[in-house]
Design an enzyme around this catalytic site. Sequence first.
Site, PDB file in Angstrom:
ATOM      1  N   HIS A  78      -1.599   4.295  10.115  1.00 44.62           N
ATOM      2  CA  HIS A  78      -0.211   4.762  10.299  1.00 44.62           C
ATOM      3  C   HIS A  78      -0.165   6.061  11.098  1.00 44.62           C
ATOM      4  O   HIS A  78       0.574   6.982  10.757  1.00 44.62           O
ATOM      5  CB  HIS A  78       0.468   5.009   8.955  1.00 44.62           C
ATOM      6  CG  HIS A  78       0.591   3.807   8.073  1.00 44.62           C
ATOM      7  ND1 HIS A  78      -0.463   3.244   7.405  1.00 44.62           N
ATOM      8  CD2 HIS A  78       1.676   3.059   7.740  1.00 44.62           C
ATOM      9  CE1 HIS A  78      -0.034   2.207   6.692  1.00 44.62           C
ATOM     10  NE2 HIS A  78       1.252   2.071   6.882  1.00 44.62           N
TER      11      HIS A  78
ATOM     12  N   GLU B 121       3.786  -5.609   8.552  1.00 40.53           N
ATOM     13  CA  GLU B 121       2.437  -5.397   8.000  1.00 40.53           C
ATOM     14  C   GLU B 121       1.904  -6.637   7.287  1.00 40.53           C
ATOM     15  O   GLU B 121       0.699  -6.727   7.004  1.00 40.53           O
ATOM     16  CB  GLU B 121       2.445  -4.233   7.000  1.00 40.53           C
ATOM     17  CG  GLU B 121       2.699  -2.883   7.645  1.00 40.53           C
ATOM     18  CD  GLU B 121       2.806  -1.745   6.624  1.00 40.53           C
ATOM     19  OE1 GLU B 121       2.688  -0.596   7.034  1.00 40.53           O
ATOM     20  OE2 GLU B 121       3.007  -2.016   5.411  1.00 40.53           O
TER      21      GLU B 121
ATOM     22  N   HIS C 257       0.813  -1.229   0.000  1.00 45.26           N
ATOM     23  CA  HIS C 257       0.000   0.000   0.000  1.00 45.26           C
ATOM     24  C   HIS C 257       0.846   1.278   0.000  1.00 45.26           C
ATOM     25  O   HIS C 257       0.356   2.360   0.368  1.00 45.26           O
ATOM     26  CB  HIS C 257      -0.954  -0.014   1.206  1.00 45.26           C
ATOM     27  CG  HIS C 257      -0.274  -0.057   2.549  1.00 45.26           C
ATOM     28  ND1 HIS C 257      -0.772  -0.755   3.626  1.00 45.26           N
ATOM     29  CD2 HIS C 257       0.884   0.505   2.998  1.00 45.26           C
ATOM     30  CE1 HIS C 257       0.040  -0.610   4.670  1.00 45.26           C
ATOM     31  NE2 HIS C 257       1.042   0.156   4.308  1.00 45.26           N
TER      32      HIS C 257
ATOM     33  N   HIS D   7       9.890  -4.646   4.190  1.00 45.14           N
ATOM     34  CA  HIS D   7      10.467  -3.304   4.125  1.00 45.14           C
ATOM     35  C   HIS D   7      10.754  -2.772   5.517  1.00 45.14           C
ATOM     36  O   HIS D   7      10.128  -3.183   6.487  1.00 45.14           O
ATOM     37  CB  HIS D   7       9.601  -2.318   3.330  1.00 45.14           C
ATOM     38  CG  HIS D   7       8.237  -1.975   3.866  1.00 45.14           C
ATOM     39  ND1 HIS D   7       7.218  -2.881   4.007  1.00 45.14           N
ATOM     40  CD2 HIS D   7       7.714  -0.783   4.261  1.00 45.14           C
ATOM     41  CE1 HIS D   7       6.116  -2.263   4.445  1.00 45.14           C
ATOM     42  NE2 HIS D   7       6.404  -0.977   4.626  1.00 45.14           N
TER      43      HIS D   7
END
Length: 280
Positions: free
Chosen positions: A59, A241, A12, A193
Site C-alpha cells: 500500500h 484486492e 487485512h 470496500h
Amino acid sequence: MATIIGCVTTSHVPAIGRAIEKGLQDEPYWKPFFDGFEPVHRWLATASPDVVVMFYNDHGLNFFLDKLPTFAIGAAPKYRSADEGWNIPQVRPFTGDPDLSWHIINSVVADEYDVTTCQEMVVDHAVCNPMALLWPGGDPWPVSIVPVEINTVQFPLPSAARCYGLGQAVGRAIASFPQDARVLIMGTGGLSHQLDGERAGFINKEFDEQFMASLASDDPAWATQYSTVELVEKAGSQGVELLMWLAARAALGAGAREVARSYHIPISNTAAGMMLLEPA
Ligand code: DHB
Ligand code: FE
C-alpha cells in the site's frame, strides 16, 4: 518435495493491528471477526505448515507510485514489518526462505510471468495483520514467508485472468520444489470496500458471497470473467484486492475443499471475509 497443504484468504484491515495491540478481541465489535479464525487455529495445530507463500498488495510502503511493479516476489532472508502511515504497532521480523523464493521466481519467469525480484523488502499491514491473525503473538513466527506482491494501488492493474494465471504458475513452482516443505498459501485483502471518492463506504455483500462461493466451487476462476474496472464497480476501488484471493486460490490447484469461512460487516470500512480451503 514441497506440498501445498491449504489456502487461507483474509481481509487485512489496518485496524486489526490496533485491536490486537489493545486486546479488543472479545469486545462486541471485534468478537465475531476474531472468532472466525478459531477453526483456522484448530486446523493449523495439525496442518503445521513450514512456510507461507503470501499473495498480498503493498500500500505504498515497499513500492510507491514513482516505481510500481505489477508483480513482485520477495527473495530476502528477512522481511521487516513497517508502517506506511496507519500508526499501528510493528511485529517481529519474518524469516524468509530464499531457496523457495528463487525457485518460484525462476519457475514463474520461465512461465512468462516477468516479476520484479526483491532481495530487500519491507512488509505492511497486508502481511503483518493476517500473520498475527493466524499466529497470535507471533513470538516467534512458526513459519518462514515468501511474499508475492500484486499491484492494486495504481492503474493499470493486472487482469483477474492474469492474476489467476500467476497463481497457477506459483502453484506449479511450489509443486516442483525439491526440498521437503509444508506450504500454506495465503491471500490477503478485500473483500468489498472503498475508502475514498463518492462511493466511500461501499460494500457489496451479494457479490462477496458469490465470489467466496466461486472459490470453493468447480468454477474457481469465475471472477476472471470481469475486467479490473468491472471488479472495482462490483467490489469497490480497494475491494479489487480480492485479486489476491483469486491468485491464492489458483495456486492451491484444480480442486479445493472448503474447511471454514467467515464473513462480517463491517470491520473499519470493509466487509471482512476469511476462507480456509484444502486441496481436494
Ligand atoms: C482499510 C482496508 C484496507 O484494505 C486497507 O488497506 C486500509 C484500510 C479500512 O477498511 O479501513
Ligand atoms: Fe488494503
